[in-house]
Motif scaffolding. Sequence first.
Motif, PDB file in Angstrom:
ATOM      1  N   ILE A 168       0.861  -1.177   0.000  1.00 31.78           N
ATOM      2  CA  ILE A 168       0.000   0.000   0.000  1.00 31.78           C
ATOM      3  C   ILE A 168       0.899   1.230   0.000  1.00 31.78           C
ATOM      4  O   ILE A 168       1.778   1.363   0.865  1.00 31.78           O
ATOM      5  CB  ILE A 168      -0.935   0.020   1.220  1.00 31.78           C
ATOM      6  N   ASP A 169       0.684   2.122  -0.968  1.00 32.57           N
ATOM      7  CA  ASP A 169       1.471   3.348  -1.082  1.00 32.57           C
ATOM      8  C   ASP A 169       0.670   4.541  -0.578  1.00 32.57           C
ATOM      9  O   ASP A 169      -0.538   4.662  -0.851  1.00 32.57           O
ATOM     10  CB  ASP A 169       1.865   3.598  -2.538  1.00 32.57           C
ATOM     11  N   PHE A 170       1.338   5.426   0.140  1.00 33.47           N
ATOM     12  CA  PHE A 170       0.726   6.669   0.603  1.00 33.47           C
ATOM     13  C   PHE A 170       1.558   7.839   0.106  1.00 33.47           C
ATOM     14  O   PHE A 170       2.753   7.929   0.394  1.00 33.47           O
ATOM     15  CB  PHE A 170       0.634   6.693   2.132  1.00 33.47           C
ATOM     16  N   TYR A 171       0.938   8.721  -0.683  1.00 36.13           N
ATOM     17  CA  TYR A 171       1.592   9.908  -1.231  1.00 36.13           C
ATOM     18  C   TYR A 171       1.167  11.117  -0.393  1.00 36.13           C
ATOM     19  O   TYR A 171       0.054  11.639  -0.588  1.00 36.13           O
ATOM     20  CB  TYR A 171       1.199  10.113  -2.687  1.00 36.13           C
ATOM     21  N   PRO A 172       1.996  11.591   0.546  1.00 37.40           N
ATOM     22  CA  PRO A 172       1.588  12.674   1.451  1.00 37.40           C
ATOM     23  C   PRO A 172       1.184  13.949   0.731  1.00 37.40           C
ATOM     24  O   PRO A 172       0.306  14.677   1.197  1.00 37.40           O
ATOM     25  CB  PRO A 172       2.838  12.897   2.323  1.00 37.40           C
ATOM     26  N   PHE A 173       1.809  14.230  -0.424  1.00 39.31           N
ATOM     27  CA  PHE A 173       1.555  15.486  -1.120  1.00 39.31           C
ATOM     28  C   PHE A 173       0.613  15.330  -2.313  1.00 39.31           C
ATOM     29  O   PHE A 173       0.498  16.245  -3.132  1.00 39.31           O
ATOM     30  CB  PHE A 173       2.884  16.101  -1.578  1.00 39.31           C
TER      31      PHE A 173
ATOM     32  N   THR B 252       5.592   3.440   1.951  1.00 47.03           N
ATOM     33  CA  THR B 252       5.039   2.145   1.554  1.00 47.03           C
ATOM     34  C   THR B 252       5.043   1.175   2.721  1.00 47.03           C
ATOM     35  O   THR B 252       6.014   1.095   3.476  1.00 47.03           O
ATOM     36  CB  THR B 252       5.844   1.543   0.384  1.00 47.03           C
ATOM     37  N   GLY B 253       3.958   0.446   2.846  1.00 53.98           N
ATOM     38  CA  GLY B 253       3.857  -0.623   3.825  1.00 53.98           C
ATOM     39  C   GLY B 253       3.155  -1.819   3.200  1.00 53.98           C
ATOM     40  O   GLY B 253       2.443  -1.679   2.201  1.00 53.98           O
ATOM     41  N   GLY B 254       3.365  -2.998   3.763  1.00 54.90           N
ATOM     42  CA  GLY B 254       2.724  -4.188   3.214  1.00 54.90           C
ATOM     43  C   GLY B 254       3.287  -5.453   3.808  1.00 54.90           C
ATOM     44  O   GLY B 254       3.844  -5.448   4.916  1.00 54.90           O
ATOM     45  N   TYR B 255       3.174  -6.519   3.049  1.00 59.02           N
ATOM     46  CA  TYR B 255       3.652  -7.828   3.504  1.00 59.02           C
ATOM     47  C   TYR B 255       4.413  -8.482   2.359  1.00 59.02           C
ATOM     48  O   TYR B 255       3.974  -8.447   1.202  1.00 59.02           O
ATOM     49  CB  TYR B 255       2.482  -8.716   3.927  1.00 59.02           C
ATOM     50  N   ALA B 256       5.570  -9.084   2.682  1.00 63.79           N
ATOM     51  CA  ALA B 256       6.431  -9.676   1.652  1.00 63.79           C
ATOM     52  C   ALA B 256       6.939 -11.032   2.118  1.00 63.79           C
ATOM     53  O   ALA B 256       7.081 -11.285   3.314  1.00 63.79           O
ATOM     54  CB  ALA B 256       7.612  -8.755   1.347  1.00 63.79           C
TER      55      ALA B 256
ATOM     56  N   TYR C 140       6.535  -5.380   5.525  1.00 61.20           N
ATOM     57  CA  TYR C 140       7.503  -4.559   4.787  1.00 61.20           C
ATOM     58  C   TYR C 140       7.230  -3.082   5.048  1.00 61.20           C
ATOM     59  O   TYR C 140       6.069  -2.640   5.052  1.00 61.20           O
ATOM     60  CB  TYR C 140       7.397  -4.838   3.291  1.00 61.20           C
ATOM     61  N   VAL C 141       8.292  -2.314   5.269  1.00 62.83           N
ATOM     62  CA  VAL C 141       8.202  -0.868   5.438  1.00 62.83           C
ATOM     63  C   VAL C 141       9.292  -0.231   4.590  1.00 62.83           C
ATOM     64  O   VAL C 141      10.453  -0.660   4.632  1.00 62.83           O
ATOM     65  CB  VAL C 141       8.371  -0.452   6.918  1.00 62.83           C
ATOM     66  N   GLY C 142       8.920   0.778   3.806  1.00 59.95           N
ATOM     67  CA  GLY C 142       9.916   1.416   2.960  1.00 59.95           C
ATOM     68  C   GLY C 142       9.432   2.752   2.440  1.00 59.95           C
ATOM     69  O   GLY C 142       8.392   3.282   2.832  1.00 59.95           O
ATOM     70  N   THR C 143      10.205   3.302   1.532  1.00 55.43           N
ATOM     71  CA  THR C 143       9.878   4.572   0.891  1.00 55.43           C
ATOM     72  C   THR C 143      10.305   4.498  -0.563  1.00 55.43           C
ATOM     73  O   THR C 143      11.026   3.570  -0.975  1.00 55.43           O
ATOM     74  CB  THR C 143      10.578   5.746   1.603  1.00 55.43           C
ATOM     75  N   GLY C 144       9.859   5.467  -1.343  1.00 50.49           N
ATOM     76  CA  GLY C 144      10.204   5.458  -2.757  1.00 50.49           C
ATOM     77  C   GLY C 144       9.854   6.771  -3.412  1.00 50.49           C
ATOM     78  O   GLY C 144       9.322   7.700  -2.780  1.00 50.49           O
TER      79      GLY C 144
ATOM     80  N   ALA D  18      13.140   1.528  -1.677  1.00 50.25           N
ATOM     81  CA  ALA D  18      14.095   1.006  -0.697  1.00 50.25           C
ATOM     82  C   ALA D  18      13.349   0.747   0.604  1.00 50.25           C
ATOM     83  O   ALA D  18      12.573   1.588   1.065  1.00 50.25           O
ATOM     84  CB  ALA D  18      15.237   1.993  -0.472  1.00 50.25           C
ATOM     85  N   GLY D  19      13.584  -0.434   1.185  1.00 49.44           N
ATOM     86  CA  GLY D  19      12.923  -0.771   2.436  1.00 49.44           C
ATOM     87  C   GLY D  19      13.432  -2.083   2.990  1.00 49.44           C
ATOM     88  O   GLY D  19      14.396  -2.670   2.466  1.00 49.44           O
ATOM     89  N   VAL D  20      12.793  -2.557   4.043  1.00 50.99           N
ATOM     90  CA  VAL D  20      13.209  -3.809   4.690  1.00 50.99           C
ATOM     91  C   VAL D  20      11.976  -4.632   5.040  1.00 50.99           C
ATOM     92  O   VAL D  20      10.890  -4.102   5.259  1.00 50.99           O
ATOM     93  CB  VAL D  20      14.040  -3.549   5.967  1.00 50.99           C
ATOM     94  N   VAL D  21      12.196  -5.953   5.077  1.00 49.66           N
ATOM     95  CA  VAL D  21      11.175  -6.887   5.546  1.00 49.66           C
ATOM     96  C   VAL D  21      11.549  -7.290   6.963  1.00 49.66           C
ATOM     97  O   VAL D  21      12.660  -7.777   7.208  1.00 49.66           O
ATOM     98  CB  VAL D  21      11.101  -8.133   4.641  1.00 49.66           C
TER      99      VAL D  21
END
Length: 300
Positions: A141-146, A158-162, A213-217, A232-235
């Motif tokens: 799931i992507d969240f675009y703050p702007f 970005t957050g989710g499951y991997a 999973y937590v990351g940004t892009g 870029a992120g980590v599981v």
Amino acid sequence: MNKISLFALLSLITLPVCATDVPVGTDVTTPEVKTETKSEPKIAETEKSESKGSFLDGVQLGVGASATGGLNGFVGYANKKADSFWGKRFGVRFDFATTQPVESVINDAIDSVVGDEGIDVGDNLTISHGKMDAKHFAALIDFYPFGNTWFLGGWRLTGGYAFGDMKLGADVAGVFDGPSGRYEFELSGKKYAYTGNTAHGTANLDWKYHGPYVGTGFDFGLLAGLKIYVDAGVVFTNRAAELSLDVPTDNLQQFNGTTWDPVDVPELDAAIQETLSDAQDTLDDFKFYPMVKVGLMYRF
């Protein structure tokens, strides 16, 4: 007189049978009948064209490379043209990667880093001929703050499951130029030797992981809907990578204090496990599987 009576009689006969009584002196005129023609509403050509293509708005496709997954791709939805405040800020993606289509390219790259002489790990042993096999899948799931604010609109959280698997392997070999006619090495304080002045084996790392999973892009717009994407992120996984070491027993001897005897396989396996346990203790502290991806995407 007779003519007048006959004319009056004919006038009465020719009057419309549907006539109504009208008071004397009233002006009688024929009502004007108005007819209305109903026409079906016409849809503007521009509205038709928009309705035909609107269902694709926000659909996105991407393909690229992942440093820990190989060939990367995704399909998703993020409609930056949405009227809703939240609608233009949220998106979903299904992400996947595998090294199989580019396995030979990756292995050649590893061999070029290792070099022709390999990497020296001590005791005249070198690591050579590395190989990698990896894959992963993720629901994100992507969240675009702007939202769709020009340049800043491309940044997302970005957050989710991997879940996935990564396997690394390398050949371990050594050659000793000496008069003894054997290649000696130690495992867990015990001496072993290959006759013929050579040693060979295989070291492997296997990491089966799954977790949040937590990351940004960021999406960098090029032209029209074509963009460059970076992730870029980590599981966060509760399972660390596992090490294994294969030591062939052909022509292998072990030193019993005074003489060299044929290897005792159960004793060798115990020595290998003890040696790996020290390295495994260090790996157990790393339970964050990294993901780095870059590529091209198109958003309709």
